[in-house]
Write a protein that holds these residues in place. Structure first.
Motif, PDB file in Angstrom:
ATOM      1  N   ASN A 183      -9.150  45.141 -23.215  1.00  0.00           N
ATOM      2  CA  ASN A 183      -9.696  43.972 -22.534  1.00  0.00           C
ATOM      3  C   ASN A 183      -8.571  43.058 -22.028  1.00  0.00           C
ATOM      4  N   ASN A 184      -7.739  43.615 -21.108  1.00  0.00           N
ATOM      5  CA  ASN A 184      -6.646  42.858 -20.483  1.00  0.00           C
ATOM      6  C   ASN A 184      -5.598  42.393 -21.486  1.00  0.00           C
ATOM      7  N   GLN A 237     -12.009  44.434 -17.174  1.00  0.00           N
ATOM      8  CA  GLN A 237     -11.474  43.189 -16.648  1.00  0.00           C
ATOM      9  C   GLN A 237     -12.166  41.962 -17.231  1.00  0.00           C
ATOM     10  N   LYS A 238     -13.491  41.996 -17.362  1.00  0.00           N
ATOM     11  CA  LYS A 238     -14.220  40.824 -17.841  1.00  0.00           C
ATOM     12  C   LYS A 238     -13.918  40.583 -19.314  1.00  0.00           C
ATOM     13  N   LYS A 239     -13.531  39.356 -19.641  1.00  0.00           N
ATOM     14  CA  LYS A 239     -13.155  39.037 -21.008  1.00  0.00           C
ATOM     15  C   LYS A 239     -14.384  38.974 -21.909  1.00  0.00           C
ATOM     16  N   ASN A 244     -18.778  42.312 -23.130  1.00  0.00           N
ATOM     17  CA  ASN A 244     -18.529  42.988 -21.858  1.00  0.00           C
ATOM     18  C   ASN A 244     -17.887  44.358 -22.073  1.00  0.00           C
ATOM     19  N   ARG A 252     -19.476  48.298 -21.211  1.00  0.00           N
ATOM     20  CA  ARG A 252     -18.787  49.359 -20.454  1.00  0.00           C
ATOM     21  C   ARG A 252     -18.644  50.627 -21.302  1.00  0.00           C
ATOM     22  N   VAL A 266     -21.803  38.534 -24.165  1.00  0.00           N
ATOM     23  CA  VAL A 266     -20.471  38.493 -23.558  1.00  0.00           C
ATOM     24  C   VAL A 266     -19.381  38.638 -24.612  1.00  0.00           C
TER      25      VAL A 266
END
Length: 319
Positions: free
Chosen positions: A43-44, A64-66, A70, A74, A172
């Motif tokens: 996660n980035n 990409q989404k924090k 999320n 995926r 999230v």
């Protein structure tokens, strides 16, 4: 222990800045289940998590989404397998019991098995504040939705394909574990728990969990799920509270009216009448939303049943 090589088992690992721990996680699960396929969803991260994971033999995806929610969304969408093991990338969970967990899931025909954390006598591994918060939040879900979970917030779980491909992830962040638990309860899925040792993080690895901030987010998620999944109970409670308030305000007015035939406090009378009307509207809204929730639950059940049940090939079953 029966061989698991005939099944496609995927280890899915959400992680963020776990350079110090991710290689240990991968190697431990490879030893526990040699045939396992390992997928790390980064996660980035700002460190070398991706490079270390690839070097250790994992397939790496970047989200990409924090937020953990999320990442789980995926993972469930992108990976196909017969059975899934989800574990955090911090090397705090016991990989040696992974095979037993999968076998338990298969033998008992479960859709989700949760690894319940035990400290193994080292209480610092599982902090008192986290332990108390877990009990509080788990108890809240148990009182609202039922079930017999004792460690709702564990990040160590085994899933069937049916569960993974019918889970409508909406969360999230770290509240995703709450949503995973409530989904199993609302779909009346068979689930279970198994005690697993919870260890300390390796040196150089730091927790991303904020006790108070994430605890508040989890409480908000429980409230949101209560409203969406139990609308009749939720709106009936609001209706009763408003009705009681209207009754408290209206009682002295009614006494005055019976005594002298007048209503001396007209604004209070209007307020009490408005509260009574809103109370009735809340109750009607609860009935309507409950009907919609039942229809939505039926559609989710159909989606769950549409996923084929994985069965052991006959030749393996007869062996």
């Amino acid at each position: 222990m029966p061989s698991l090589s005939k099944h496609h088992i995927a280890l899915i690992v959400p992680c963020y800045n776990e350079e110090a721990a991710i290689a240990t996680v991968i190697q431990d699960f490879q030893r526990a289940i040699p045939s396992i396929s390992i997928y790390v969803f980064d996660n980035n991260s700002t460190d070398r998590t991706q490079e270390v994971a690839r070097s250790a033999g994992a397939t790496v995806f970047q989200v990409q989404k924090k937020g953990k929610g999320n990442v789980v969304r995926r993972m469930f969408a992108d990976i196909d397998a017969d059975y899934y093991i989800m574990v955090d990338g911090d090397a705090t969970y016991d990989a040696s019991c992974a095979g037993d967990m999968v076998n338990r899931l298969i033998a008992d025909n479960l859709d989700m098995l949760v690894g319940c954390r035990t400290d193994g006598g080292e209480k610092d591994n599982y902090r008192r504040g986290h332990r108390f918060g877990n009990r509080l939040l788990t108890g809240s879900v148990k009182n609202i939705f039922g079930g017999e979970f004792t460690d709702m917030l564990s990040g160590y779980r085994v899933f069937s394909r049916r569960y993974v491909k019918s889970f409508p992830s909406l969360s999230v962040g770290f509240e995703i574990e709450t949503e995973l638990t409530v989904h199993a309860l609302e779909m009346a899925m068979p689930y279970g728990e198994m005690d697993t040792t919870y260890g300390a993080r390796p040196e150089g690895s730091a927790s991303k969990l904020s006790t108070y901030r994430d605890g508040i987010r989890i409480l908000r998620t429980i409230g949101r799920l209560y409203m969406f999944e139990r609308p009749l109970a939720c709106f009936s409670l609001i209706s009763v509270l408003l009705a009681l308030l209207a009754l408290i305000l209206a009682t002295p007015l009614l006494i005055d009216y019976l005594d002298n035939g007048m209503v001396p406090r007209l604004p209070t009378a209007i307020l009490a009448t408005g509260l009574a009307i809103v109370s009735l509207l809340m109750f009607v809204a609860g009935i309507i939303l409950d009907s919609l929730t039942r229809a939505r639950r039926e559609m989710r059940r159909f989606a769950y049943l549409a996923v084929p049940l994985h069965r052991t090939p006959k030749r393996d079953a007869q062996a």
